[in-house]
Design a protein around this motif. Structure first.
Motif, PDB file in Angstrom:
ATOM      1  N   ARG A  17       0.846  -1.190   0.000  1.00 47.12           N
ATOM      2  CA  ARG A  17       0.000   0.000   0.000  1.00 47.12           C
ATOM      3  C   ARG A  17       0.879   1.237   0.000  1.00 47.12           C
ATOM      4  NH1 ARG A  17      -1.847  -3.609   3.430  1.00 47.12           N
ATOM      5  NH2 ARG A  17      -0.811  -2.662   5.211  1.00 47.12           N
ATOM      6  N   PRO A  18       0.673   2.157  -0.957  1.00 51.00           N
ATOM      7  CA  PRO A  18       1.479   3.367  -0.981  1.00 51.00           C
ATOM      8  C   PRO A  18       1.205   4.225   0.234  1.00 51.00           C
ATOM      9  CG  PRO A  18      -0.347   3.553  -2.518  1.00 51.00           C
ATOM     10  CD  PRO A  18      -0.347   2.142  -2.011  1.00 51.00           C
ATOM     11  N   GLY A  19       2.238   4.901   0.704  1.00 48.02           N
ATOM     12  CA  GLY A  19       2.066   5.790   1.842  1.00 48.02           C
ATOM     13  C   GLY A  19       3.404   6.218   2.377  1.00 48.02           C
ATOM     14  N   GLY A  20       3.533   7.476   2.709  1.00 46.57           N
ATOM     15  CA  GLY A  20       4.767   7.969   3.291  1.00 46.57           C
ATOM     16  C   GLY A  20       5.884   8.165   2.298  1.00 46.57           C
ATOM     17  N   GLY A  21       5.611   8.066   1.016  1.00 48.17           N
ATOM     18  CA  GLY A  21       6.652   8.204   0.014  1.00 48.17           C
ATOM     19  C   GLY A  21       6.678   9.606  -0.579  1.00 48.17           C
ATOM     20  N   THR A  22       7.753   9.902  -1.294  1.00 51.01           N
ATOM     21  CA  THR A  22       7.938  11.189  -1.950  1.00 51.01           C
ATOM     22  C   THR A  22       8.104  10.965  -3.445  1.00 51.01           C
ATOM     23  OG1 THR A  22       8.997  12.135   0.001  1.00 51.01           O
ATOM     24  CG2 THR A  22       9.395  13.244  -2.092  1.00 51.01           C
ATOM     25  N   VAL A  23       7.421  11.769  -4.229  1.00 47.96           N
ATOM     26  CA  VAL A  23       7.517  11.685  -5.683  1.00 47.96           C
ATOM     27  C   VAL A  23       8.225  12.937  -6.191  1.00 47.96           C
ATOM     28  CG1 VAL A  23       6.262  11.460  -7.854  1.00 47.96           C
ATOM     29  CG2 VAL A  23       5.364  10.381  -5.785  1.00 47.96           C
ATOM     30  N   VAL A  24       9.268  12.735  -6.978  1.00 48.13           N
ATOM     31  CA  VAL A  24      10.013  13.842  -7.574  1.00 48.13           C
ATOM     32  C   VAL A  24       9.804  13.813  -9.078  1.00 48.13           C
ATOM     33  CG1 VAL A  24      12.269  14.910  -7.904  1.00 48.13           C
ATOM     34  CG2 VAL A  24      11.745  13.751  -5.745  1.00 48.13           C
ATOM     35  N   ASP A  25       9.370  14.933  -9.629  1.00 50.39           N
ATOM     36  CA  ASP A  25       9.187  15.049 -11.070  1.00 50.39           C
ATOM     37  C   ASP A  25      10.520  15.466 -11.686  1.00 50.39           C
ATOM     38  OD1 ASP A  25       8.349  15.416 -13.664  1.00 50.39           O
ATOM     39  OD2 ASP A  25       6.654  16.705 -13.164  1.00 50.39           O
ATOM     40  N   LEU A  26      11.087  14.596 -12.512  1.00 50.66           N
ATOM     41  CA  LEU A  26      12.382  14.852 -13.131  1.00 50.66           C
ATOM     42  C   LEU A  26      12.226  15.369 -14.564  1.00 50.66           C
ATOM     43  CD1 LEU A  26      14.312  11.656 -11.903  1.00 50.66           C
ATOM     44  CD2 LEU A  26      14.154  13.905 -10.807  1.00 50.66           C
ATOM     45  N   THR A  27      11.122  16.069 -14.819  1.00 51.33           N
ATOM     46  CA  THR A  27      10.766  16.474 -16.169  1.00 51.33           C
ATOM     47  C   THR A  27      10.650  17.987 -16.285  1.00 51.33           C
ATOM     48  OG1 THR A  27       9.346  14.502 -16.147  1.00 51.33           O
ATOM     49  CG2 THR A  27       9.186  15.932 -18.064  1.00 51.33           C
ATOM     50  N   HIS A  28      11.302  18.563 -17.282  1.00 51.37           N
ATOM     51  CA  HIS A  28      11.088  19.972 -17.598  1.00 51.37           C
ATOM     52  C   HIS A  28       9.747  20.125 -18.317  1.00 51.37           C
ATOM     53  CE1 HIS A  28      15.004  21.427 -16.368  1.00 51.37           C
ATOM     54  NE2 HIS A  28      15.613  20.516 -17.114  1.00 51.37           N
ATOM     55  N   PHE A 240      10.216   5.719 -12.781  1.00 51.04           N
ATOM     56  CA  PHE A 240       9.209   5.364 -13.775  1.00 51.04           C
ATOM     57  C   PHE A 240       9.375   6.282 -14.981  1.00 51.04           C
ATOM     58  CE2 PHE A 240       7.583   4.043  -9.707  1.00 51.04           C
ATOM     59  CZ  PHE A 240       6.919   2.850  -9.957  1.00 51.04           C
ATOM     60  N   LEU A 241       9.437   5.688 -16.166  1.00 55.61           N
ATOM     61  CA  LEU A 241       9.581   6.439 -17.409  1.00 55.61           C
ATOM     62  C   LEU A 241       8.283   6.351 -18.200  1.00 55.61           C
ATOM     63  CD1 LEU A 241      13.099   5.105 -18.481  1.00 55.61           C
ATOM     64  CD2 LEU A 241      12.574   7.078 -17.015  1.00 55.61           C
ATOM     65  N   GLY A 242       7.816   7.509 -18.681  1.00 47.42           N
ATOM     66  CA  GLY A 242       6.575   7.528 -19.449  1.00 47.42           C
ATOM     67  C   GLY A 242       6.766   8.190 -20.805  1.00 47.42           C
ATOM     68  N   PRO A 243       7.518   7.545 -21.723  1.00 41.71           N
ATOM     69  CA  PRO A 243       7.681   8.146 -23.048  1.00 41.71           C
ATOM     70  C   PRO A 243       6.438   7.964 -23.911  1.00 41.71           C
ATOM     71  CG  PRO A 243       8.753   6.006 -22.993  1.00 41.71           C
ATOM     72  CD  PRO A 243       8.245   6.269 -21.602  1.00 41.71           C
ATOM     73  N   MET A 244       6.293   8.826 -24.904  1.00 38.04           N
ATOM     74  CA  MET A 244       5.230   8.643 -25.883  1.00 38.04           C
ATOM     75  C   MET A 244       5.445   7.314 -26.602  1.00 38.04           C
ATOM     76  SD  MET A 244       5.030  12.438 -27.618  1.00 38.04           S
ATOM     77  CE  MET A 244       3.722  11.925 -28.737  1.00 38.04           C
ATOM     78  N   ARG A 255       7.928  11.697 -19.588  1.00 35.30           N
ATOM     79  CA  ARG A 255       7.688  12.105 -18.190  1.00 35.30           C
ATOM     80  C   ARG A 255       8.478  11.150 -17.313  1.00 35.30           C
ATOM     81  NH1 ARG A 255       3.415  15.305 -16.097  1.00 35.30           N
ATOM     82  NH2 ARG A 255       4.119  16.070 -14.069  1.00 35.30           N
ATOM     83  N   ILE A 256       9.319  11.697 -16.435  1.00 32.57           N
ATOM     84  CA  ILE A 256      10.184  10.880 -15.587  1.00 32.57           C
ATOM     85  C   ILE A 256       9.862  11.172 -14.129  1.00 32.57           C
ATOM     86  CG2 ILE A 256      12.556  10.253 -15.024  1.00 32.57           C
ATOM     87  CD1 ILE A 256      13.413  11.383 -17.708  1.00 32.57           C
ATOM     88  N   LEU A 257       9.559  10.128 -13.367  1.00 27.75           N
ATOM     89  CA  LEU A 257       9.246  10.264 -11.950  1.00 27.75           C
ATOM     90  C   LEU A 257      10.182   9.393 -11.126  1.00 27.75           C
ATOM     91  CD1 LEU A 257       5.334   9.982 -12.072  1.00 27.75           C
ATOM     92  CD2 LEU A 257       6.714  12.073 -12.136  1.00 27.75           C
ATOM     93  N   ALA A 258      10.703   9.959 -10.041  1.00 31.33           N
ATOM     94  CA  ALA A 258      11.479   9.198  -9.065  1.00 31.33           C
ATOM     95  C   ALA A 258      10.665   9.131  -7.786  1.00 31.33           C
ATOM     96  CB  ALA A 258      12.834   9.856  -8.802  1.00 31.33           C
ATOM     97  N   ILE A 259      10.489   7.939  -7.272  1.00 29.04           N
ATOM     98  CA  ILE A 259       9.683   7.730  -6.070  1.00 29.04           C
ATOM     99  C   ILE A 259      10.555   7.075  -5.004  1.00 29.04           C
ATOM    100  CG2 ILE A 259       7.597   6.659  -5.141  1.00 29.04           C
ATOM    101  CD1 ILE A 259       6.432   6.657  -7.917  1.00 29.04           C
ATOM    102  N   TYR A 260      10.536   7.676  -3.819  1.00 28.81           N
ATOM    103  CA  TYR A 260      11.329   7.095  -2.739  1.00 28.81           C
ATOM    104  C   TYR A 260      10.603   7.301  -1.422  1.00 28.81           C
ATOM    105  CZ  TYR A 260      12.828  11.884  -1.634  1.00 28.81           C
ATOM    106  OH  TYR A 260      12.868  13.214  -1.310  1.00 28.81           O
ATOM    107  N   GLY A 261      10.999   6.514  -0.443  1.00 24.77           N
ATOM    108  CA  GLY A 261      10.379   6.621   0.868  1.00 24.77           C
ATOM    109  C   GLY A 261       9.695   5.333   1.267  1.00 24.77           C
ATOM    110  N   GLU A 262       9.224   5.268   2.497  1.00 21.30           N
ATOM    111  CA  GLU A 262       8.608   4.083   3.067  1.00 21.30           C
ATOM    112  C   GLU A 262       7.446   3.588   2.226  1.00 21.30           C
ATOM    113  OE1 GLU A 262       6.663   2.619   7.336  1.00 21.30           O
ATOM    114  OE2 GLU A 262       7.235   4.708   7.001  1.00 21.30           O
ATOM    115  N   ASP A 263       7.423   2.276   1.977  1.00 16.59           N
ATOM    116  CA  ASP A 263       6.347   1.583   1.269  1.00 16.59           C
ATOM    117  C   ASP A 263       6.323   1.846  -0.235  1.00 16.59           C
ATOM    118  OD1 ASP A 263       5.447   0.525   3.639  1.00 16.59           O
ATOM    119  OD2 ASP A 263       3.981   2.117   3.961  1.00 16.59           O
TER     120      ASP A 263
END
Length: 290
Positions: A17-28, A240-244, A255-263
């Motif tokens: 279950r997601p929770g307590g995590g941080t999402v960083v948008d690595l996209t201009h 996570f990479l989200g190319p066309m 669109r590039i997302l880095a997710i880190y943190g608990e769970d």
């Protein structure tokens, strides 16, 4: 009946279950000020075209309606290079396996060295020193190189390190030593490599993109113009990479997302596959019990 109840209880207990995590948008953000290398017959002209087709109240729908048209150069701003970009017969954008679009995140910071040498090249020794401080780069990782260039975006002169940004031969940016690229492929089996610069190859490269020639023919996709790498931890993230999914594309916006943190940091393609198998097995057990 009790068997069914206990099976459901077990499922609820182990489902991540997601929770307590941080999402960083690595996209201009894409827009009129996005940066593109001056390549191709059109130079930088019309590399991004956004046209409003309709914006306002639409009587036939009795609702507000916005519709736009856009065209974009494949290799500008935050984007992915497909293997076909530098390797005939290799995967185009729509052929990149989905498993390659998610993986453990690694961030290597060379900003201090880049301040003293604007054409610094990442070495094997840099990576080994990084691993001494953290851990060995996991197999099938997505490695990001923080050169500090993302903080200069979208100022063309500062970002490309030149007073003449229309002349690529004057560019200055840190990159990767070709031997280091080969080492990462052979010894760490990375699945993707990214940088906040416009290329993993240095600006002063004598018109030979040797890192592209190492990574892409070996199936390692490249990510360029990556944003916010100073907000990404060195380890324990998932990218996570989200190319066309563009047919026959040699690259495209991503669109590039880095997710880190608990769970959350533990989410990976392998975990997702294990979870899928778990659900399938549990469904079979429930069917047998019922």
């Amino acid at each position: 009946m009790m068997c069914i109840i206990w099976t459901l209880v077990l499922l609820v207990a182990i489902i991540p279950r997601p929770g307590g995590g941080t999402v960083v948008d690595l996209t201009h953000t894409y827009g009129p000020d996005v940066l593109y290398p001056p390549i191709g017959p059109g130079g930088t002209a019309d590399m991004f075209n956004f046209t409003i087709m309709h914006r306002g109240y639409e009587p036939s729908l009795d609702a507000w309606l916005e519709i736009n048209w856009f065209g974009v150069f494949e290799h500008g701003s935050t984007h992915v290079d497909a293997p076909a970009h530098y390797a005939q017969g290799r995967a185009h954008l729509h052929e990149i396996p989905v498993e390659q679009l998610i993986g453990p995140g690694v961030m290597i910071d060379i900003t201090d060295k880049a301040k003293h040498d604007k054409d610094y090249l990442l070495t094997i020794q840099d990576i080994l020193a990084w691993e001494e401080d953290h851990a060995q780069i996991p197999q099938a990782s997505i490695v990001m190189l923080n050169t500090g260039k993302h903080k200069l975006y979208p100022n063309r002169k500062l970002f490309y390190g030149t007073e003449t940004p229309d002349d690529m031969t004057t560019y200055h940016n840190p990159g990767v030593n070709p031997d280091t690229a080969k080492w990462l492929i052979q010894n760490r089996q990375v699945k993707a490599f990214g940088t906040d610069a416009h290329s993993c190859d240095p600006g002063q490269n004598s018109n030979r993109n040797r890192c592209h020639e190492e990574f892409l023919p070996n199936g390692v996709i490249l990510l360029e113009f990556v944003a916010n790498l100073d907000r990404m931890p060195p380890v324990n993230s998932t990218i996570f990479l989200g190319p066309m999914k563009m047919r026959d594309g040699s690259g495209g916006p991503c669109r590039i997302l880095a997710i880190y943190g608990e769970d959350i940091a533990g989410v990976s393609a392998g975990n997702a596959m294990s979870f899928s198998i778990l659900l399938s097995t549990s469904a079979l057990v429930l069917n047998l019990l019922l």
